[in-house]
Design a protein around this motif. Structure first.
Motif, PDB file in Angstrom:
ATOM      1  N   ALA A   1       1.303  -3.299  18.697  1.00 37.00           N
ATOM      2  CA  ALA A   1      -0.044  -3.153  18.148  1.00 37.00           C
ATOM      3  C   ALA A   1      -0.058  -2.085  17.054  1.00 37.00           C
ATOM      4  CB  ALA A   1      -1.033  -2.796  19.244  1.00 37.00           C
ATOM      5  N   LYS A   2       0.694  -1.015  17.271  1.00 38.89           N
ATOM      6  CA  LYS A   2       0.785   0.065  16.291  1.00 38.89           C
ATOM      7  C   LYS A   2       1.414  -0.434  14.986  1.00 38.89           C
ATOM      8  CE  LYS A   2       2.300   4.895  16.345  1.00 38.89           C
ATOM      9  NZ  LYS A   2       3.051   5.875  17.113  1.00 38.89           N
ATOM     10  N   ARG A   3       2.490  -1.235  15.108  1.00 36.40           N
ATOM     11  CA  ARG A   3       3.151  -1.807  13.926  1.00 36.40           C
ATOM     12  C   ARG A   3       2.204  -2.736  13.170  1.00 36.40           C
ATOM     13  NH1 ARG A   3       7.829  -2.200  17.138  1.00 36.40           N
ATOM     14  NH2 ARG A   3       7.264  -4.322  17.713  1.00 36.40           N
ATOM     15  N   GLU A   4       1.476  -3.585  13.901  1.00 39.17           N
ATOM     16  CA  GLU A   4       0.538  -4.515  13.263  1.00 39.17           C
ATOM     17  C   GLU A   4      -0.562  -3.763  12.525  1.00 39.17           C
ATOM     18  OE1 GLU A   4      -0.919  -7.160  16.260  1.00 39.17           O
ATOM     19  OE2 GLU A   4       1.025  -8.160  16.479  1.00 39.17           O
ATOM     20  N   LYS A   5      -1.052  -2.695  13.138  1.00 40.11           N
ATOM     21  CA  LYS A   5      -2.092  -1.884  12.516  1.00 40.11           C
ATOM     22  C   LYS A   5      -1.574  -1.252  11.220  1.00 40.11           C
ATOM     23  CE  LYS A   5      -5.614   1.301  14.224  1.00 40.11           C
ATOM     24  NZ  LYS A   5      -5.959   2.240  15.281  1.00 40.11           N
ATOM     25  N   GLU A   6      -0.342  -0.765  11.253  1.00 36.57           N
ATOM     26  CA  GLU A   6       0.273  -0.151  10.072  1.00 36.57           C
ATOM     27  C   GLU A   6       0.465  -1.176   8.960  1.00 36.57           C
ATOM     28  OE1 GLU A   6       1.389   3.127   8.065  1.00 36.57           O
ATOM     29  OE2 GLU A   6       0.821   3.168  10.179  1.00 36.57           O
ATOM     30  N   ASN A   7       0.922  -2.370   9.326  1.00 36.57           N
ATOM     31  CA  ASN A   7       1.112  -3.432   8.334  1.00 36.57           C
ATOM     32  C   ASN A   7      -0.213  -3.850   7.711  1.00 36.57           C
ATOM     33  OD1 ASN A   7       3.847  -3.450   8.718  1.00 36.57           O
ATOM     34  ND2 ASN A   7       3.809  -5.156  10.158  1.00 36.57           N
ATOM     35  N   LYS A   8      -1.252  -3.904   8.531  1.00 38.37           N
ATOM     36  CA  LYS A   8      -2.574  -4.287   8.041  1.00 38.37           C
ATOM     37  C   LYS A   8      -3.105  -3.243   7.057  1.00 38.37           C
ATOM     38  CE  LYS A   8      -6.519  -6.611  10.037  1.00 38.37           C
ATOM     39  NZ  LYS A   8      -7.248  -6.917  11.239  1.00 38.37           N
ATOM     40  N   LYS A   9      -2.788  -1.983   7.313  1.00 38.55           N
ATOM     41  CA  LYS A   9      -3.235  -0.892   6.449  1.00 38.55           C
ATOM     42  C   LYS A   9      -2.562  -0.986   5.079  1.00 38.55           C
ATOM     43  CE  LYS A   9      -3.270   3.047   8.585  1.00 38.55           C
ATOM     44  NZ  LYS A   9      -2.848   4.364   9.098  1.00 38.55           N
ATOM     45  N   ASN A  10      -1.292  -1.425   5.058  1.00 39.81           N
ATOM     46  CA  ASN A  10      -0.520  -1.454   3.817  1.00 39.81           C
ATOM     47  C   ASN A  10      -0.780  -2.688   2.964  1.00 39.81           C
ATOM     48  OD1 ASN A  10       0.662   0.960   4.459  1.00 39.81           O
ATOM     49  ND2 ASN A  10       2.474   0.041   5.376  1.00 39.81           N
ATOM     50  N   GLN A  11      -1.330  -3.751   3.531  1.00 32.60           N
ATOM     51  CA  GLN A  11      -1.519  -4.962   2.736  1.00 32.60           C
ATOM     52  C   GLN A  11      -2.759  -4.860   1.852  1.00 32.60           C
ATOM     53  OE1 GLN A  11      -1.800  -8.145   5.527  1.00 32.60           O
ATOM     54  NE2 GLN A  11      -4.006  -8.053   5.685  1.00 32.60           N
ATOM     55  N   LYS A  12      -2.695  -5.509   0.693  1.00 39.47           N
ATOM     56  CA  LYS A  12      -3.802  -5.478  -0.253  1.00 39.47           C
ATOM     57  C   LYS A  12      -4.528  -6.819  -0.193  1.00 39.47           C
ATOM     58  CE  LYS A  12      -4.970  -4.421  -5.021  1.00 39.47           C
ATOM     59  NZ  LYS A  12      -6.130  -5.274  -5.047  1.00 39.47           N
ATOM     60  N   VAL A  13      -5.826  -6.768  -0.001  1.00 38.93           N
ATOM     61  CA  VAL A  13      -6.627  -7.982   0.066  1.00 38.93           C
ATOM     62  C   VAL A  13      -7.040  -8.355  -1.349  1.00 38.93           C
ATOM     63  CG1 VAL A  13      -8.738  -9.014   0.976  1.00 38.93           C
ATOM     64  CG2 VAL A  13      -7.464  -7.383   2.353  1.00 38.93           C
ATOM     65  N   ILE A  14      -6.705  -9.564  -1.756  1.00 44.10           N
ATOM     66  CA  ILE A  14      -7.079 -10.035  -3.087  1.00 44.10           C
ATOM     67  C   ILE A  14      -8.409 -10.759  -2.977  1.00 44.10           C
ATOM     68  CG2 ILE A  14      -6.461 -11.565  -4.983  1.00 44.10           C
ATOM     69  CD1 ILE A  14      -3.546 -11.064  -4.291  1.00 44.10           C
ATOM     70  N   GLU A  15      -9.388 -10.235  -3.680  1.00 42.32           N
ATOM     71  CA  GLU A  15     -10.707 -10.852  -3.671  1.00 42.32           C
ATOM     72  C   GLU A  15     -10.814 -11.848  -4.818  1.00 42.32           C
ATOM     73  OE1 GLU A  15     -14.229  -8.378  -3.209  1.00 42.32           O
ATOM     74  OE2 GLU A  15     -12.884  -6.711  -2.775  1.00 42.32           O
ATOM     75  N   VAL A  16     -11.730 -12.798  -4.675  1.00 41.22           N
ATOM     76  CA  VAL A  16     -12.029 -13.721  -5.755  1.00 41.22           C
ATOM     77  C   VAL A  16     -13.386 -13.323  -6.311  1.00 41.22           C
ATOM     78  CG1 VAL A  16     -12.421 -16.125  -6.402  1.00 41.22           C
ATOM     79  CG2 VAL A  16     -10.707 -15.577  -4.682  1.00 41.22           C
ATOM     80  N   LYS A  17     -13.373 -12.810  -7.534  1.00 42.60           N
ATOM     81  CA  LYS A  17     -14.607 -12.431  -8.212  1.00 42.60           C
ATOM     82  C   LYS A  17     -15.068 -13.622  -9.041  1.00 42.60           C
ATOM     83  CE  LYS A  17     -14.494  -7.955  -7.174  1.00 42.60           C
ATOM     84  NZ  LYS A  17     -15.566  -7.180  -6.626  1.00 42.60           N
ATOM     85  N   GLU A  18     -16.363 -13.676  -9.330  1.00 43.09           N
ATOM     86  CA  GLU A  18     -16.878 -14.805 -10.103  1.00 43.09           C
ATOM     87  C   GLU A  18     -17.554 -14.318 -11.371  1.00 43.09           C
ATOM     88  OE1 GLU A  18     -19.567 -18.851  -9.649  1.00 43.09           O
ATOM     89  OE2 GLU A  18     -19.579 -17.386  -8.034  1.00 43.09           O
TER      90      GLU A  18
END
Length: 147
Positions: free
Chosen positions: A42-59
């Motif tokens: 769970a700790k590893r998953e939380k760390e990975n989630k923190k490091n990923q960048k969410v790409i938004e779709v702007k209009e």
């Protein structure tokens, strides 16, 4: 070893017997502290989630009879979105009799793509979907530097 012997070993060591590959023949098991394993996972998953960048779709919405200054403002706003690493959905909504002039909308979309060509690539070219013409753009990848 038999599962009964493995279970007795796990109980003696005050650990858990966990099936790693239950579909294998014979099933593969491991003796470990399952609570600690789940916590670390769970700790590893939380760390990975923190490091990923969410790409938004702007209009960015354009109109068929857009003026030059308004067009430039929309281009500048789209450039900001692209520089921030977002994808951009460019759309033109046709109202009433404008539906008969979809080729004008295509011209505006091409002009928009040309204006952003230095920093963006067209992911999906413009096409009609109902009363709207839609095009997707994304930022060009940064050029690789020699080291």
């Amino acid at each position: 070893m038999s599962s009964r012997d493995a279970f007795h070993l796990a109980v003696e060591a005050n650990l858990d017997l966990v099936k790693i590959a239950p579909q294998a023949n014979p099933p593969v098991c491991r003796i470990m502290d399952y609570g600690k394993y789940r916590f670390e996972q769970a700790k590893r998953e939380k760390e990975n989630k923190k490091n990923q960048k969410v790409i938004e779709v702007k209009e960015t919405r354009l109109s068929l009879n857009i003026d030059t200054h308004d067009f430039e403002t929309k281009v500048n706003q789209t450039r900001k979105f692209l520089m921030a690493g977002n994808r951009v959905k460019v759309s033109i909504r046709f109202r009433g009799r404008e539906m008969a002039h979809s080729q004008l909308g295509l011209g505006i979309m091409e002009r928009f793509a040309q204006s952003c060509a230095d920093i963006a690539t067209v992911e999906k070219p413009s096409k009609m979907e109902g009363r709207s013409m839609i095009m997707f753009m994304s930022a060009k990848p940064a050029p690789a530097t020699k080291q």
